[in-house]
Design an enzyme around this catalytic site. Structure first.
Site, PDB file in Angstrom:
ATOM      1  N   SER A 256       0.611  -1.437  -0.152  1.00  0.00           N
ATOM      2  CA  SER A 256      -0.098  -0.031   0.220  1.00  0.00           C
ATOM      3  C   SER A 256       0.824   1.325  -0.064  1.00  0.00           C
ATOM      4  O   SER A 256       1.596   1.411  -0.923  1.00  0.00           O
ATOM      5  CB  SER A 256      -1.015  -0.046   0.985  1.00  0.00           C
ATOM      6  OG  SER A 256      -1.964   0.913   1.167  1.00  0.00           O
TER       7      SER A 256
ATOM      8  N   ASP B 246      -9.045  -6.107  -4.190  1.00  0.00           N
ATOM      9  CA  ASP B 246      -8.655  -5.042  -3.606  1.00  0.00           C
ATOM     10  C   ASP B 246      -9.211  -3.498  -3.707  1.00  0.00           C
ATOM     11  O   ASP B 246      -9.380  -3.260  -5.239  1.00  0.00           O
ATOM     12  CB  ASP B 246      -7.154  -4.722  -3.904  1.00  0.00           C
ATOM     13  CG  ASP B 246      -6.412  -3.736  -3.080  1.00  0.00           C
ATOM     14  OD1 ASP B 246      -6.936  -2.811  -2.585  1.00  0.00           O
ATOM     15  OD2 ASP B 246      -5.190  -3.820  -2.908  1.00  0.00           O
TER      16      ASP B 246
ATOM     17  N   HIS C 255      -7.282  -5.856  -0.072  1.00  0.00           N
ATOM     18  CA  HIS C 255      -5.981  -4.932   0.113  1.00  0.00           C
ATOM     19  C   HIS C 255      -4.906  -5.625   1.124  1.00  0.00           C
ATOM     20  O   HIS C 255      -3.696  -5.497   0.887  1.00  0.00           O
ATOM     21  CB  HIS C 255      -6.363  -3.570   0.659  1.00  0.00           C
ATOM     22  CG  HIS C 255      -5.403  -2.502   0.689  1.00  0.00           C
ATOM     23  ND1 HIS C 255      -4.952  -2.051  -0.534  1.00  0.00           N
ATOM     24  CD2 HIS C 255      -4.972  -1.852   1.661  1.00  0.00           C
ATOM     25  CE1 HIS C 255      -3.941  -1.266  -0.285  1.00  0.00           C
ATOM     26  NE2 HIS C 255      -4.258  -0.869   1.044  1.00  0.00           N
TER      27      HIS C 255
END
Length: 269
Positions: A97, A220, A248
């Site tokens: 991320s 995601d 995610h």
């Protein structure tokens, strides 16, 4: 935890595994402590013979939380400073991320510090929906105690996990307990979320000249697979892998699959 201040920011870090092994630096997602890597990725990488370094980004205690705003470039320079202070470069860098976005920018800005980058759930830009969702998340964690903790935890779970994971009652209940007991809140978390809104970096990332692995997760919502493919498409020679049935936090949902891909890539650097 020991600390270092290579960019003028106190960063707390830990080292794991063989000090003489090939080094891997793990960069955490926004609003996440580095301890999440110890659940699955640190044991797998140590088992593969690596020296593994984890650290908490600025804004995550016990690292410093200086006033904002935080730019993505600030976190890149923090990471570069840590590598220099520890004398471990050039190093393989894996991030998830926000951490993946830091890793890809680090390879661009400081290629001499990087042997390769593994990018778990990344993007090179934010579209309208992702930008609005990120801004809303920053506002939510700023108000913190004003929110019902269970409502906040459920909303976060919808962003982090796949429908398949949330359909498992026991797993969903366990995560709800964790996120309710340890809510994400505060200015540091908000500033990290906002750092992911770094504009359109597609043209710039075409200048990356280090091996890159992009791992996308099919479900995601925050860093969708099409944005992962897009990022891999602009980084010369990047390898793209899409892992099904996870969201995610796919590196926590299907860790054995992610770790296998990660260890294989790192072993070829």
């Amino acid at each position: 935890m020991p600390t270092t201040a290579g960019n003028g920011i106190e960063l707390a870090y830990e080292e794991h595994g063989d000090p003489g092994g090939p080094p891997v630096l793990l960069v955490s997602p926004a609003a996440s402590a580095s301890g999440l890597w110890t659940l699955h990725q640190v044991p797998a990488l140590v088992g593969a013979g690596h020296r593994v370094i984890t650290f908490d980004n600025r804004g995550t205690a016990p690292s410093s939380c200086p006033p904002g705003p935080y730019r993505l470039a600030d976190l890149v320079e923090d990471t570069a400073g840590l590598i220099r202070e520890l004398g471990c470069g050039p190093v393989a860098v894996a991030g998830a991320s926000l951490g993946a976005m830091v890793a890809q920018e680090l390879a661009l800005a400081h290629p001499e510090l990087v042997t390769g980058v593994a990018l778990l759930g990344t993007r090179a830009r934010a579209d309208f929906f992702r930008a609005k969702m990120t801004a809303a998340s920053a506002r939510r964690v700023r108000v913190g105690d004003a929110l019902d903790p269970e409502h906040a935890a459920v909303a976060l779970m919808c962003q982090l996990f796949s429908p398949r994971t949330l359909a498992d009652d026991q797993v969903a209940a366990d995560w709800l307990d964790v996120l309710t007991a340890f809510p994400i809140r505060g200015e540091g978390a908000a500033l990290q979320y906002e750092a992911t809104l770094a504009g359109d970096r597609r043209d710039a990332l075409a200048g990356v000249r280090r091996p890159a692995l992009v791992v996308a997760f099919s479900d995601d919502l925050l860093m969708p697979a099409f944005m992962g493919r897009e990022t891999a498409g602009v980084i010369p020679g990047a390898t793209y892998v899409e892992i099904p049935a996870c969201g995610h936090y796919g590196f926590l949902e299907r860790p054995s699959v992610v770790n296998r891909v990660l260890v294989d890539f790192l072993g070829r650097l």
